[in-house]
Motif scaffolding. Structure first.
Motif, PDB file in Angstrom:
ATOM      1  N   GLN A  87       0.825  -1.202   0.000  1.00 27.13           N
ATOM      2  CA  GLN A  87       0.000   0.000   0.000  1.00 27.13           C
ATOM      3  C   GLN A  87       0.865   1.261   0.000  1.00 27.13           C
ATOM      4  O   GLN A  87       0.600   2.197  -0.724  1.00 27.13           O
ATOM      5  CB  GLN A  87      -0.892  -0.018   1.244  1.00 27.13           C
ATOM      6  N   HIS A  88       1.919   1.232   0.804  1.00 27.53           N
ATOM      7  CA  HIS A  88       2.779   2.421   0.916  1.00 27.53           C
ATOM      8  C   HIS A  88       4.055   2.291   0.091  1.00 27.53           C
ATOM      9  O   HIS A  88       5.087   2.838   0.464  1.00 27.53           O
ATOM     10  CB  HIS A  88       3.098   2.701   2.383  1.00 27.53           C
ATOM     11  N   ASN A  90       6.796   1.295  -0.288  1.00 33.23           N
ATOM     12  CA  ASN A  90       8.010   0.761   0.318  1.00 33.23           C
ATOM     13  C   ASN A  90       9.180   0.684  -0.666  1.00 33.23           C
ATOM     14  O   ASN A  90       9.923  -0.285  -0.681  1.00 33.23           O
ATOM     15  CB  ASN A  90       7.766  -0.613   0.943  1.00 33.23           C
ATOM     16  N   GLY A 142       3.070   9.733  -6.153  1.00 34.38           N
ATOM     17  CA  GLY A 142       2.598   8.473  -5.591  1.00 34.38           C
ATOM     18  C   GLY A 142       2.327   7.426  -6.662  1.00 34.38           C
ATOM     19  O   GLY A 142       2.742   6.267  -6.544  1.00 34.38           O
ATOM     20  N   GLN A 146       4.183   3.805  -7.128  1.00 35.13           N
ATOM     21  CA  GLN A 146       3.538   2.510  -7.102  1.00 35.13           C
ATOM     22  C   GLN A 146       3.843   1.727  -8.379  1.00 35.13           C
ATOM     23  O   GLN A 146       4.022   0.510  -8.343  1.00 35.13           O
ATOM     24  CB  GLN A 146       2.022   2.676  -6.887  1.00 35.13           C
ATOM     25  N   ALA A 169      -3.267   4.404  -0.952  1.00 31.20           N
ATOM     26  CA  ALA A 169      -2.503   5.553  -0.455  1.00 31.20           C
ATOM     27  C   ALA A 169      -2.321   6.614  -1.523  1.00 31.20           C
ATOM     28  O   ALA A 169      -1.534   7.529  -1.340  1.00 31.20           O
ATOM     29  CB  ALA A 169      -1.139   5.072   0.050  1.00 31.20           C
TER      30      ALA A 169
ATOM     31  N   ASP B 357      11.323   2.566   8.677  1.00 36.02           N
ATOM     32  CA  ASP B 357       9.967   2.019   8.557  1.00 36.02           C
ATOM     33  C   ASP B 357       9.996   0.500   8.375  1.00 36.02           C
ATOM     34  O   ASP B 357      10.812  -0.033   7.630  1.00 36.02           O
ATOM     35  CB  ASP B 357       9.299   2.682   7.345  1.00 36.02           C
ATOM     36  N   GLY B 359       8.104  -1.250   6.780  1.00 38.84           N
ATOM     37  CA  GLY B 359       7.814  -1.579   5.387  1.00 38.84           C
ATOM     38  C   GLY B 359       9.078  -1.839   4.581  1.00 38.84           C
ATOM     39  O   GLY B 359       9.053  -2.621   3.625  1.00 38.84           O
TER      40      GLY B 359
END
Lengths: 243, 462
Positions: A87-88, A90, A142, A146, A169, B357, B359
């Motif tokens: 989702q984030h 990473n 964003g 992704q 997100a 983080d 993640g």
């Protein structure tokens, strides 16, 4: 390809918080499985159990017939074939986009540096981000991040890609570009397991919808049938809220 | 908007402050310079003569008994003037005076008779000699043959007043060669007076006595230092400097500096390696519960090292553990500071790892990296970047802390300063030099860290 047998996952000291209460599921090659359900229903936990980011409390998971929940199984080897998109995103902030994509294949000695870079550039060109190869993740939007995260997963030539709410997100205007890429992947025949709130995507791309609630799969069906006529009361209630 | 305004304000204030400071400094410098020497103005010859006469009168006081006045017998006439390079004026003079040398030598027996025949048999003091001379040889002065010649007398302008500078030649000639008595007497080891042998032990006394006879002691026999206060300060400073660092003494500092740098460098390597390992062990235990025993050992290590003074650790490691094994002091210091800084580095890096983080770890693992690989390729670099300022502080602390190594006799920079202090008995310069060197190194290190930080932050732009 992936077989889940009686998967149980609980958190807390004595396992008092049961998130997954016995899941049995089989995912075949080429399937696009979309998992939907209300918050806290255990969809993400289920997805994360599939590549053992969460260690199942009980039950077994098989990948090509091999039990990956067996402590003797080399999980790292299995994960190379199970891509994951978070989702984030990473992405690795200290690496350039190209390095983000090539670090795993190169360091794991699956490809030489040259092969990996060539491959990465081909993938970047495909998603239209070749000009960002030397940028850092913080310089990207964003949606771009992704897409890079998806490319990073693709660079490992996985057999399955797990998507954990890949568009949640993102700013609404960027959701489209990520979903488009996922649709392309689907069209190419990639096996995908997607946790999402994008019902449109589920309808259009999914070959099967799993509706989860309270740690179990309440209902599953083809998207057409599921969205047209949900069988359970819970699913009807959920759909009435999100559609 | 508000932020920009306050930023502009800040610069305005800074500029104003800077201007004020510059103004004050400029004023101070001009005041200091105005205090400096000024070139003596042109003096007519007659005025020069009166200045000289006054100066000589001041010096040549008449004797206490009033039997004779040397001044009456001494005439010095200014013939020309010459300006020197500093604020000095050379009076070129002719003189006519008594031949006091022969006057005194002619009565030398009585001189010493008096001086050695004190009733209570005590050593004569110069004052008594003086009195005796006055009485005994006053008449001879009156009768002495005249002397004449040419001399130069240098005057210095100090605080706007001309003051004479009497060197040996001036005193000898101008005042009738009175001081040459001393030169001659020096050559006499013994005197025979009234058939008795008298030794001359304290020649300085005789000289002083003769000088006091004409009150020469009040004259400026040392060349007056009327140079600029700043110049004077600089001269003192450079003298001190040469005394403390000249003659190869600076080697104590340079060799010490090398030792300090070597200790810091090697302990740094040990500290970072140890710190990273300990941090990884502790984080691994915190996050996934493995390495329980190793974590316990690490905790013990951190508790002990951070709970005791580094000086005590150094003494224990050297005198208790390593000295019996015959290990060199330098090695002992490196090991001690390495172990010590490792504890602090570990906690800093652990904080950095915890700040990355979760993640990132998950992303790394999901790509097929194992735990250690993910740590090494993904987490540690980010943790390192996050804690760089803290690590830099630790390294700077380490550099300064190595000064404790002097305690077990390692000849580091601090010890070098102490050695010089012991040799010159001067604390100011060697210790300040040591402090300055540390300061420069710390500033240099801070600058390097800043550069490194900027490099690492490249990925944050955007």
């Amino acid at each position: 390809m992936i077989e889940v047998k009686n998967l149980v996952k609980s958190f807390g000291k004595n396992g008092e918080i049961k998130v997954l209460r016995g899941i049995n599921e089989t995912i075949e090659k080429g399937e696009k499985v979309v998992i939907i359900g209300p918050s806290g229903s255990g969809k993400s936990t289920f997805l994360r159990c599939l590549n053992l980011l969460e260690e199942p409390t009980d039950g077994a998971i098989y990948f090509h017939g091999e039990e990956i929940t067996d402590p003797k199984c080399n999980v790292n080897k299995v994960r190379q074939k199970l891509g994951m998109v978070f989702q984030h995103f990473n992405l690795f902030p200290h690496k350039t986009i190209l390095e983000n994509i090539t670090i795993a294949p190169v360091k794991l000695k699956l490809q030489t540096k040259e092969e990996a870079e060539e491959n990465a550039k081909r993938l970047l060109a495909r998603v239209g981000l070749l000009d960002k190869a030397d940028a850092y993740p913080s310089q990207l939007s964003g949606g771009q991040k992704q897409r890079i995260a998806i490319v990073r997963a693709l660079a490992m030539n996985p057999e399955v890609i797990l998507f954990d709410e890949p568009t949640s997100a993102l700013d609404p205007e960027m959701v489209g570009e990520v979903l488009d890429l996922m649709k392309q992947l689907a069209a190419d025949g990639m096996t995908m397991v997607v946790v999402t709130h994008e019902m449109g995507f589920a309808k259009e791309v999914g070959t099967r919808v799993l509706f989860m609630d309270e740690g179990v799969i309440m209902e599953q069906n083809t998207p057409a049938e599921f969205f047209a006529a949900p069988k359970t009361e819970r699913a009807r209630e959920f759909l009435s809220k999100v559609l | 908007m508000r932020k920009q305004k306050s930023k502009a304000w800040f610069w305005t204030k800074l500029t104003v402050l800077f201007l004020i400071v510059a103004l004050i400094l400029a004023t101070a410098v001009s005041v200091i310079l105005s205090l400096g020497p000024q070139k003596a103005s042109e003096i007519p010859l007659e005025q020069a003569q009166s200045v000289l006469d006054k100066a000589l009168t001041d010096v040549l006081k008449s004797d206490r008994e009033g039997l004779f006045t040397l001044r009456e017998k001494t005439v010095v006439t200014v013939e020309s003037l010459e300006y020197g390079e500093q604020s000095d004026i050379v009076f070129r003079c002719s003189y006519a005076t008594v031949d006091s040398y022969s006057a005194i030598m002619g009565d030398v027996n009585s001189l010493f008779q008096f001086s050695t025949q004190k009733p209570n048999g005590m050593q004569m003091t110069s004052t008594e000699i003086r009195l005796n001379i006055d009485k005994a040889i006053a008449e001879r002065f009156r009768a002495a043959s005249p002397l004449s010649g040419k001399i130069d007398i240098t005057f210095y302008e100090v605080d706007g007043v001309l003051q004479p500078y009497f060197d040996e030649t001036v005193v000898n000639t101008c005042f009738g060669g009175i001081l040459r008595v001393q030169t001659e007497v020096n050559e006499l080891k013994t005197l025979v007076i009234d058939g008795k042998e008298v030794s001359i032990e304290n020649k300085a006394n005789i000289r002083r006595g003769l000088m006091e006879c004409v009150d020469l002691s009040v004259a400026t026999l040392e060349r007056p230092d009327n140079s600029h206060p700043l110049v004077r300060w600089w001269n003192d400073f450079s003298d001190e400097f040469v005394r403390n660092f000249g003659d190869g003494y600076w080697r104590y500092l340079s060799d010490g500096l090398l030792t300090t740098l070597a200790i810091t460098f090697f302990s740094l390597i040990i500290g970072v390696v140890l710190g990273v390992v300990v941090a990884i062990v502790r984080c691994t235990y915190d996050k996934i519960g493995k390495l329980k025993i190793a974590d316990g050992i690490c905790r013990f290590y951190l508790t002990v090292i951070r709970g005791t003074p580094v000086m005590v650790q150094l003494l224990i490691i050297y005198f208790v553990m390593l000295l019996p094994l015959g290990v060199d002091k330098f090695i002992a210091a490196v090991i001690c500071f390495g172990i010590n800084s490792g504890a602090y580095v570990a906690e800093i890096i652990r904080g950095g790892i915890m700040a990355v983080d979760d993640g990132q770890m998950e992303a790394g693992r999901s790509l097929g990296f194992n735990y250690v690989q993910t740590m090494w390729y993904i987490v540690i670099p980010q943790a390192f970047k996050a804690v760089l300022p803290a690590l830099a502080n630790e390294f700077i602390t380490l550099l300064k802390e190595t000064s404790v190594a002097a305690y077990i006799g390692v000849a580091d920079l601090t010890r070098g300063g102490e050695i010089i202090r012991g040799k010159t008995f001067s604390a100011f310069m060697p210790l300040l030099a040591v402090a300055l060197i540390y300061l420069v190194m710390v500033l240099g290190l801070s600058y390097l860290v800043k550069l490194l930080e900027r490099r690492l932050h490249k990925s944050d732009r955007g």
